[in-house]
Design an enzyme around this catalytic site. Sequence first.
Site, PDB file in Angstrom:
ATOM      1  N   GLN A   1       0.809  -1.220   0.000  1.00  0.00           N
ATOM      2  CA  GLN A   1       0.000   0.000   0.000  1.00  0.00           C
ATOM      3  C   GLN A   1       0.847   1.277   0.000  1.00  0.00           C
ATOM      4  O   GLN A   1       0.328   2.352  -0.275  1.00  0.00           O
ATOM      5  CB  GLN A   1      -0.960  -0.014   1.198  1.00  0.00           C
ATOM      6  CG  GLN A   1      -1.978  -1.145   1.097  1.00  0.00           C
ATOM      7  CD  GLN A   1      -2.909  -1.212   2.291  1.00  0.00           C
ATOM      8  OE1 GLN A   1      -2.616  -1.903   3.266  1.00  0.00           O
ATOM      9  NE2 GLN A   1      -4.020  -0.503   2.244  1.00  0.00           N
TER      10      GLN A   1
ATOM     11  N   HIS B   1       0.904  -9.238   4.420  1.00  0.00           N
ATOM     12  CA  HIS B   1      -0.242  -8.322   4.475  1.00  0.00           C
ATOM     13  C   HIS B   1      -0.883  -8.315   3.086  1.00  0.00           C
ATOM     14  O   HIS B   1      -0.574  -7.467   2.237  1.00  0.00           O
ATOM     15  CB  HIS B   1       0.202  -6.925   4.905  1.00  0.00           C
ATOM     16  CG  HIS B   1      -0.940  -6.029   5.299  1.00  0.00           C
ATOM     17  ND1 HIS B   1      -1.033  -5.417   6.532  1.00  0.00           N
ATOM     18  CD2 HIS B   1      -2.060  -5.643   4.624  1.00  0.00           C
ATOM     19  CE1 HIS B   1      -2.145  -4.687   6.601  1.00  0.00           C
ATOM     20  NE2 HIS B   1      -2.795  -4.815   5.445  1.00  0.00           N
TER      21      HIS B   1
ATOM     22  N   ASN C   1      -1.794 -10.894   8.168  1.00  0.00           N
ATOM     23  CA  ASN C   1      -2.782  -9.854   8.436  1.00  0.00           C
ATOM     24  C   ASN C   1      -4.183 -10.312   8.046  1.00  0.00           C
ATOM     25  O   ASN C   1      -4.397 -10.750   6.909  1.00  0.00           O
ATOM     26  CB  ASN C   1      -2.436  -8.599   7.620  1.00  0.00           C
ATOM     27  CG  ASN C   1      -3.414  -7.469   7.867  1.00  0.00           C
ATOM     28  OD1 ASN C   1      -3.450  -6.903   8.954  1.00  0.00           O
ATOM     29  ND2 ASN C   1      -4.233  -7.148   6.879  1.00  0.00           N
ATOM     30  N   GLU C   2      -5.096 -10.193   8.962  1.00  0.00           N
ATOM     31  CA  GLU C   2      -6.525 -10.431   8.705  1.00  0.00           C
ATOM     32  C   GLU C   2      -6.785 -11.736   7.962  1.00  0.00           C
ATOM     33  O   GLU C   2      -7.245 -11.741   6.817  1.00  0.00           O
ATOM     34  CB  GLU C   2      -7.140  -9.240   7.955  1.00  0.00           C
ATOM     35  CG  GLU C   2      -7.115  -7.977   8.796  1.00  0.00           C
ATOM     36  CD  GLU C   2      -7.924  -6.824   8.210  1.00  0.00           C
ATOM     37  OE1 GLU C   2      -8.235  -6.864   7.019  1.00  0.00           O
ATOM     38  OE2 GLU C   2      -8.259  -5.899   8.978  1.00  0.00           O
TER      39      GLU C   2
END
Length: 413
Positions: A20, A114, A158-159
């Site tokens: 990101q 991620h 992540n998640e």
Amino acid sequence: MTHFDFPQGFLWGTATAAHQVEGNNVNNDNWLMEHLPGTIFVEPSGDACDHYHRYADDIALLAELGFNLYRFSIEWARVEPEDGAFSLAELDHYRRMLAACHEHHITPMVTFHHFTTPRWVVAQGGWEAAATPTKFARYCERATRHLGDLIGAACTINEVNIGVLLTSVGMLPSPEVLHQAPWWKAAAQALGIAPHDFAPFNFASSARSRDTIMEAHRRAVEAIKSVGNFPVGITLALQDVQAADGGEAQADRLRYDLNDSFLEAVRGDDFVGVQTYSRHRIGPNGSLPPEAGVERTEMGYEFWPEALETTIREAAAVAQIPIIVTENGLGSHDDTRRVEYIQRAVRGVANCLKDGIEGRGYTYWSALDNFEWTMGYRPTFGLIAVDRSTQQRSVKPSARLLGEIARANAIDF
Ligand code: BGC
């Protein structure tokens, strides 16, 4: 007015993820998906925030603002661009990032995965392939051997429940619909696999992908701990699932599938990373749209900072391990709304600590206005704005507010 002092050593952070912010992560599956005709990504990530080259100034700025934690991810596709071929130059890059954090008295929290995955992993079946957990653990071990002495804490993945969340709240088409989309077929073709074998992480919602991902987490914890000596956990996308009249049974089911089944699976870890943005309401016929009169964020869901307190309580009760809020934030161009969101969310954290819940930190998402996946650069979550034509950073008032709370390690409300 109530004054609350957070415990000594409480972590106040902000976060980013490699894809990101770094720019030009050309070897991963996301970059591929962003550049296909008809893709659901509204724009490609491009140079992102050029954090790859500007991390030193960015980290110095976070320290100046008052933060003592920086959560960032290392990009698997950079560290291991081909199966078994590790790049020492890229590992050294992340070593320099970690050293920059220490230089500024910031604890670095590293996320090993991620959302983005090397293309070669996805070409071998990605998050539905039996071999992926072993490959992931090998990368985690190799990276920890090179970086471990500088890592303060780590999140493996992540998640892990993001695909389940997006599908069940209607933010993603079902796998059947996805597999038929021309861009999905083009991605599979580019990798030399069949459309139903294309299994990138952020769209993974099948039972098989859930098992693969959780197995990868367990293997990664073992691998990291065999060479590193710091707390290791996972992060979960937790929703405050609320029942409207008549929706109680359905809400209980969704809460279990989305939150609690994963929270049960991470008992025994050093901590669990809570990542909460909003609430989700369920009526007798399933998911309900945002309630009339409730403000909406740029993401389309409700402005609901109290969701954080609810999910911290839920996570603590179910997982029975320490909590770190590893993400919480607001996508809005109006920074005054972010100020309010942060104040109310942090108040919720204080309420949990007052009740004896072991909360160790609060991390705001995100440090910089960055690439919001399929939504591109439109939503802005950052504490720091980025002019992407000049890469100039501008600190928003919300950054100053949270930095002051961090410095004081206290709030008044
Ligand atoms: C993710 C971030 C994302 C954020 C805001 C989380 O699901 O971990 O990568 O930018 O939410 O939508």
